[in-house]
Design an enzyme around this catalytic site. Sequence first.
Site, short mmCIF file in Angstrom:
data_model
loop_
_atom_site.label_atom_id
_atom_site.label_comp_id
_atom_site.label_asym_id
_atom_site.label_seq_id
_atom_site.Cartn_x
_atom_site.Cartn_y
_atom_site.Cartn_z
N ASP A 136 -1.16 -0.91 1.19
CA ASP A 136 -1.29 -0.45 -0.19
C ASP A 136 -0.23 -1.63 -0.84
O ASP A 136 1.04 -1.52 -0.43
CB ASP A 136 -0.57 0.66 -0.38
CG ASP A 136 -0.34 1.20 -1.62
OD1 ASP A 136 -1.55 1.66 -2.33
OD2 ASP A 136 0.71 1.09 -2.15
N TYR A 190 5.13 -5.65 -6.99
CA TYR A 190 5.88 -5.68 -5.90
C TYR A 190 6.53 -7.06 -5.34
O TYR A 190 7.31 -7.22 -4.64
CB TYR A 190 5.32 -5.14 -4.41
CG TYR A 190 5.06 -3.52 -4.77
CD1 TYR A 190 5.53 -2.70 -5.94
CD2 TYR A 190 4.08 -3.02 -3.71
CE1 TYR A 190 5.06 -1.62 -5.78
CE2 TYR A 190 3.70 -1.44 -4.08
CZ TYR A 190 4.08 -1.14 -5.00
OH TYR A 190 3.79 0.27 -5.10
N LYS A 207 -2.65 -3.09 -7.44
CA LYS A 207 -2.67 -2.09 -8.92
C LYS A 207 -2.19 -3.25 -9.90
O LYS A 207 -1.75 -4.13 -9.79
CB LYS A 207 -1.31 -1.50 -8.59
CG LYS A 207 -1.38 -0.44 -7.19
CD LYS A 207 -0.19 0.46 -7.19
CE LYS A 207 0.07 0.83 -5.75
NZ LYS A 207 0.71 0.40 -5.03
N HIS A 252 -1.42 1.15 -12.47
CA HIS A 252 0.08 1.26 -11.94
C HIS A 252 0.77 2.62 -12.49
O HIS A 252 1.13 3.63 -11.78
CB HIS A 252 0.76 0.37 -11.57
CG HIS A 252 1.78 0.24 -10.48
ND1 HIS A 252 2.09 -0.77 -9.93
CD2 HIS A 252 2.52 1.30 -10.08
CE1 HIS A 252 2.92 -0.36 -8.94
NE2 HIS A 252 3.21 0.89 -8.98
#
Length: 282
Positions: free
Chosen positions: A48, A53, A78, A111
């Site tokens: 994931d 990120y 996402k 997201h």
Amino acid sequence: MKKMTDTFKLNNGYEIPCVGFGTWQTPDGDTAIKAVSEAIRAGYCHIDTAACYGNETSVGKGIKVSCVERSRLFVTGKVWNSDRGYGKTMVAFEKTMADLELDYLDLYLIHWPASSTQFEDWEQINLETWRAMTELYKAGRIKAIGVCNFLPHHLKALMETEVQPMVNQIEFHPGQMQEETVSYCKDHNIIVEAWSPLGTGRMLSNEMLKSIAAKYGKSAAQLCIRWCLQNGILPLPKSVTPSRIIENADVFDFEITNEDMEAINGMEYCGGSGLHPDKVDF
Ligand SMILES: NC(=O)C1=CN([C@@H]2O[C@H](COP(=O)(O)OP(=O)(O)OC[C@H]3O[C@@H](n4cnc5c(N)ncnc54)[C@H](OP(=O)(O)O)[C@@H]3O)[C@@H](O)[C@H]2O)C=CC1
Ligand SMILES: O=C1CO[C@H](CO)[C@@H](O)[C@@H]1O
């Protein structure tokens, strides 16, 4: 669920491995490359990640150096909040694919919902993002599509479109069960994934969880992960520590009793991130 490669079936028939490996706050570079390759070596086949990120390039490298056949892995990406809407989502998707160096994604998620506290036309914004995701799905670039952090009122509009969400990834751990959203998803055949299944580590010092875990000869982390599975929720534990990565995958040789499940399910609200989908504004 008996092993990491066991799957939940999504509402389009596509199968999703029952434990995913989280990568939020995993530093870009060697740490992320090693964490992902270590996870794959330990038997995780579901990764994931997310554009926000900031480590998609390294996550992609971690996948590549593992030399596992692409079809044996399940990779989730996402679309971040600054890329909402049809056109921006399309561009963001291509960047994610280039960074991960993949030619398809197994799952692509919105997201965070655009919410009424941020935008007057929040429903329209979510629908436009969804339209792009639907198009990518129909073109075969993504095997399944879904959302994160959607509450029932955010989900309602998407339920009336051509392709309904297959997954909702929400905060879920002991002390944070989001019953209303989980029950809406179960009623509408949407698989729920647990983000922060360990409460970003906050739940691991909980005395009650530690003492229940000890009865099974397991750690509080293993208890939290197993507890998600026995509730029919797909956990996404994150770690950059090899021994913990292995430990978190070792959750298939014990069964939490109904009595202990009820005790954990009955815990008062605790350990939550405090991020409410209608109130956060990143
Ligand atoms: N869609 C969304 O909005 C969100 C999605 N997510 C996803 O969910 C994933 C998991 O959530 P996240 O909040 O990262 O955290 P988790 O709940 O998985 O907890 C991770 C933390 O616990 C520590 N830890 C992990 N395993 C153990 C263990 N066995 N014993 C002791 N400590 C341990 C880790 O430390 P260390 O790494 O140092 O070993 C890290 O500090 C994310 O990585 C991301 O992929 C997360 C938040 C929001
Ligand atoms: O996935 C995520 C990790 O948590 C962050 C909050 O600090 C969010 O940005 C995001 O939802």
